[in-house]
Enzyme design. Structure first.
Site, short mmCIF file in Angstrom:
data_model
loop_
_atom_site.label_atom_id
_atom_site.label_comp_id
_atom_site.label_asym_id
_atom_site.label_seq_id
_atom_site.Cartn_x
_atom_site.Cartn_y
_atom_site.Cartn_z
N ASP A 1 43.65 10.22 12.52
CA ASP A 1 42.59 10.96 13.22
C ASP A 1 42.90 12.44 13.44
O ASP A 1 42.01 13.22 13.79
CB ASP A 1 42.36 10.33 14.61
CG ASP A 1 41.84 8.91 14.49
OD1 ASP A 1 41.02 8.67 13.59
OD2 ASP A 1 42.24 8.06 15.29
N HIS B 1 41.77 4.43 20.27
CA HIS B 1 41.63 3.90 18.89
C HIS B 1 40.75 4.88 18.11
O HIS B 1 41.04 6.07 18.04
CB HIS B 1 41.07 2.48 19.00
CG HIS B 1 41.09 1.68 17.72
ND1 HIS B 1 41.87 1.98 16.65
CD2 HIS B 1 40.38 0.56 17.36
CE1 HIS B 1 41.66 1.09 15.68
NE2 HIS B 1 40.75 0.23 16.09
N HIS C 1 51.51 6.43 17.29
CA HIS C 1 50.97 5.21 16.69
C HIS C 1 51.75 4.01 17.20
O HIS C 1 52.95 4.11 17.47
CB HIS C 1 51.03 5.27 15.17
CG HIS C 1 50.09 4.31 14.52
ND1 HIS C 1 50.43 3.00 14.27
CD2 HIS C 1 48.80 4.45 14.12
CE1 HIS C 1 49.39 2.39 13.71
NE2 HIS C 1 48.39 3.25 13.61
N SER D 1 40.19 -2.81 16.39
CA SER D 1 38.93 -3.16 15.71
C SER D 1 39.10 -4.39 14.82
O SER D 1 38.23 -5.28 14.79
CB SER D 1 38.39 -1.98 14.90
OG SER D 1 39.39 -1.41 14.09
N ARG E 1 47.73 8.41 5.56
CA ARG E 1 46.28 8.70 5.56
C ARG E 1 46.07 10.14 6.03
O ARG E 1 45.13 10.82 5.60
CB ARG E 1 45.54 7.71 6.47
CG ARG E 1 45.69 6.26 6.03
CD ARG E 1 45.10 5.30 7.05
NE ARG E 1 45.77 5.38 8.34
CZ ARG E 1 45.37 4.74 9.45
NH1 ARG E 1 44.30 3.96 9.40
NH2 ARG E 1 46.05 4.86 10.57
#
Ligand code: NMX
Ligand code: MLT
Length: 436
Positions: A371, A270, A316, A240, A325
Site C-alpha cells: 500500500d 488492512h 507487515h 480479507s 509488490r
C-alpha cells in the site's frame, strides 16, 4: 480444455492427496502456539491451507509457485501491452497452470459474456447517501448480486456435495466478470457527476476498467493490469482472505463470502491503508509545499508516531523485508513517472521511514508493504480521490479469494470453528506451566 475441464481432471489427485495426508499423518503436530499468540491475533499460528499463493517472510508472495517477475514474464499479454491479461492470472490462480494466450483470452471472453451488471445493483447504489464510502457501496453491490447466486439456488434444490465447486466456479466467473464495471460505476457516480462510460467489448478486463474509469492515458491500462495482479492474493491468513474463507465455510455462496472479505479489507490496518498512505503523503507534501528534505520527512514521521498513529504502508504481519509488490510498483513508477512529485515523495519515504521505525523499535517489520506506493501511481494518472483506492484492491482481491473458495468447495473443506477459552482457563494453563 476449459477451466472446468482442467479442474475436473485435477480434482481426483488433490482429493486423494488430502485424504492420504489426513489418514496417514492426521495426528502429526503442525504447530504449537503460546498464550501470547492466542491474545495476539493468532499471529504466525499455522492453521490454514491453500495452494494458491504463499508468502515467505523474506521473499514475499509467490502465486502458484511463481514470483511476481516470473509471472510478468510468463503470463500472456494483450498485443502492445507490457502487463499480462488479468484473465490469464485468474486461469493460473484457479488451475495452477500458466495459460497459453488462447486460454487467457478464453477467460477474457467468458468474462465479457457474463459481464452485464443487473440494473438493480446500480439502482441500489444510487439510493445511498452521496457521501457513503465507496467500499460500503462496493461491498453492498457484491452482496446485492447474491440474488444471482447459482450455488444458493442449486443448494436449495438439493445439489450433490461433490458438485458444489462447479456452482462455485460459475458464481465466481459471474461475479468477477462484473467487478470492473461496478467499481468504475461507483467512481464515476461519486466523483464524475455520474457521467458513465460503457465497457468497450474490444478491451480486456483490466484495460476495460481503465477505460470505464475515464483515464485517457493508455499506460493506465497497464497499471490496472499490474495492480490487479499484485493485489489478487496474499495466502489465506490476511483479513480479507480469511473472512471470505470463514463465511464461505458455512456454505454461504461467494457473494456473501466476498462481501464479508471486502468489509475486512475496508479496515485501515488492512486494505484501507492505501487511502491512508496517499492522504499521509499529501499531508506531508502540503505541509512543506514541495517534496521535503530527508530531515523534514524524518521529523514528520516521528511526529506521526509520537501522536500515537501508525505510518500507513509500512510494516507487515508476515513479511520481514520489502514487499515485492511494492518493488514492482516502484519499478513501474520509475519507468513511467520518475519526475512526478508525489511518486518522488513516496520513494523518499522508503529512504526514511524504515530507519525511523527501527529506531522506535516497535514494528517487527519496518519495510514498505503493497500500500505504500500504489496511491501515488493512481494519483499520477489523475485518480486522485483516494477513498476509492481500496475498491480497486477489492476488485483484485476477489480474484484470489474466489479461486480459494472454488478449491475449498472442491476439497470439501469443513465449516471453520476454532475453540475459545476463558481468561481464567488461560491463567490456569499459564500457572501449571510455571509450576512445572
Ligand atoms: N507504524 C507505527 N507502528 C507500527 C507500524 C507502523 N507502520 N507497524 C507496526 N507498528 C507497531 C504496531 O502497532 C504494534 O504496536 P503495539 O505494540 O503498540 O501494539 C507493534 O508495532 C508491533 O506490531 P507488529 O507485530 O510489527 O505488526 P502487526 O503484525 O501487529 O501488524 C500491520 C501488521 C500491517 C497491521 C502493522 O504493521 C500496521 O499497522 N501497519 C500500518 C498499516 C498498514 O500499512 N497496513 C497495510 C497492510 C497491508 N495490507 O494491505 O493489508
Ligand atoms: C494483504 O495483501 O492481504 C496484506 O499484505 C495483508 C496480509 O497479508 O496480512
Amino acid at each position: 480444455m476449459t477451466i472446468k475441464d482442467k479442474l475436473t481432471a485435477q480434482l481426483p489427485e488433490w482429493r486423494e492427496r488430502m485424504r492420504r495426508l489426513v489418514k496417514e499423518s492426521g495426528d502429526v503436530k503442525v504447530d504449537v502456539f503460546t498464550i501470547a499468540q492466542v491474545y495476539g491475533g493468532m499471529r504466525d499460528v499455522k492453521s490454514l491451507v491453500t495452494d494458491i499463493s504463499y508468502v515467505d517472510p523474506n521473499e514475499g508472495i509467490r502465486f502458484r509457485g511463481y514470483t511476481i517477475s516470473e509471472l510478468l514474464e510468463k503470463l500472456p499479454k494483450p498485443i502492445g501491452a507490457d502487463m499480462p491479461y488479468t484473465g490469464g492470472l485468474y486461469f493460473l490462480l484457479i488451475t495452477g497452470e500458466i495459460p497459453s494466450a488462447a486460454e487467457a483470452e478464453e477467460i477474457e471472453k467468458e468474462w465479457k459474456g457474463r459481464g452485464k451488471v443487473p440494473q438493480y445493483v446500480f439502482d441500489m447504489i444510487r439510493t445511498m447517501p452521496s457521501d457513503t464510502h465507496p467500499m460500503t457501496l462496493f461491498s453492498m453491490a457484491v452482496l446485492a448480486m447474491q440474488y444471482e447466486s447459482i450455488f444458493a439456488r442449486k443448494y436449495a434444490e438439493g445439489m450433490k456435495r461433490d458438485t458444489y465447486w462447479e456452482a462455485m466456479l460459475e458464481d465466481s466467473l459471474n461475479l468477477t466478470a462484473k467487478l470492473p464495471e461496478v467499481a468504475a460505476y461507483i467512481y464515476r457516480l461519486k466523483y464524475k457527476d455520474g457521467k458513465f462510460i460503457q465497457p468497450d467489448p474490444k478491451l480486456d478486463w483490466g484495460a476495460n476498467f481503465a477505460h470505464m474509469m475515464g483515464v485517457p492515458d493508455k499506460k493506465y491500462q497497464d497499471l490496472s493490469r499490474l495492480y490487479f495482479l499484485l493485489h489478487s492474493d496474499h495466502e489465506s491468513g490476511n483479513v480479507s482472505a480469511h473472512a471470505t474463507h470463514l463465511v464461505g465455510s458455512a456454505l454461504s455462496d461467494i457473494y456473501y463470502a466476498a462481501s464479508a472479505g471486502l468489509d475486512g479489507l475496508a479496515g485501515p490496518l488492512h486494505g484501507l491503508a492505501n487511502q491512508e498512505c496517499l492522504k499521509w503523503l499529501l499531508d506531508v507534501y502540503n505541509k512543506y509545499g514541495q517534496v521535503p528534505t530527508k530531515d523534514e520527512l524524518t521529523k514528520y514521521a516521528w511526529d506521526t508516531l509520537n501522536s500515537g498513529q501508525v505510518i500507513p504502508g509500512y510494516g507487515h504481519a508476515v513479511l520481514r523485508k520489502t514487499d515485492p509488490r511494492y518493488t514492482a510498483q516502484l519499478e513501474f513508477g520509475k519507468k513511467h513517472m520518475a519526475d512526478d512529485d508525489i511518486f518522488k515523495l513516496a520513494s523518499l519515504v522508503y529512504d526514511v521511514v524504515p530507519e525511523v521505525l527501527r529506531q522506535q523499535g516497535r514494528a517487527r517489520d519496518p519495510w514498505p508493504n503493497v500500500d505504500a506506493i500504489s496511491g501515488s501511481l493512481q494519483y499520477h494518472y489523475g485518480v486522485k480521490e483516494f477513498d476509492f483506492y481500496t475498491v480497486m484492491f477489492g476488485v483484485s482481491r476477489i480474484l484470489g479469494v474466489s479461486a480459494n473458495a472454488i478449491w475449498a468447495r472442491a476439497l470439501g473443506q469443513p465449516i471453520e470453528r476454532p475453540k475459545s477459552l476463558t481468561t481464567p482457563m488461560l491463567e490456569e494453563i499459564g500457572e501449571k506451566i510455571k509450576v512445572a
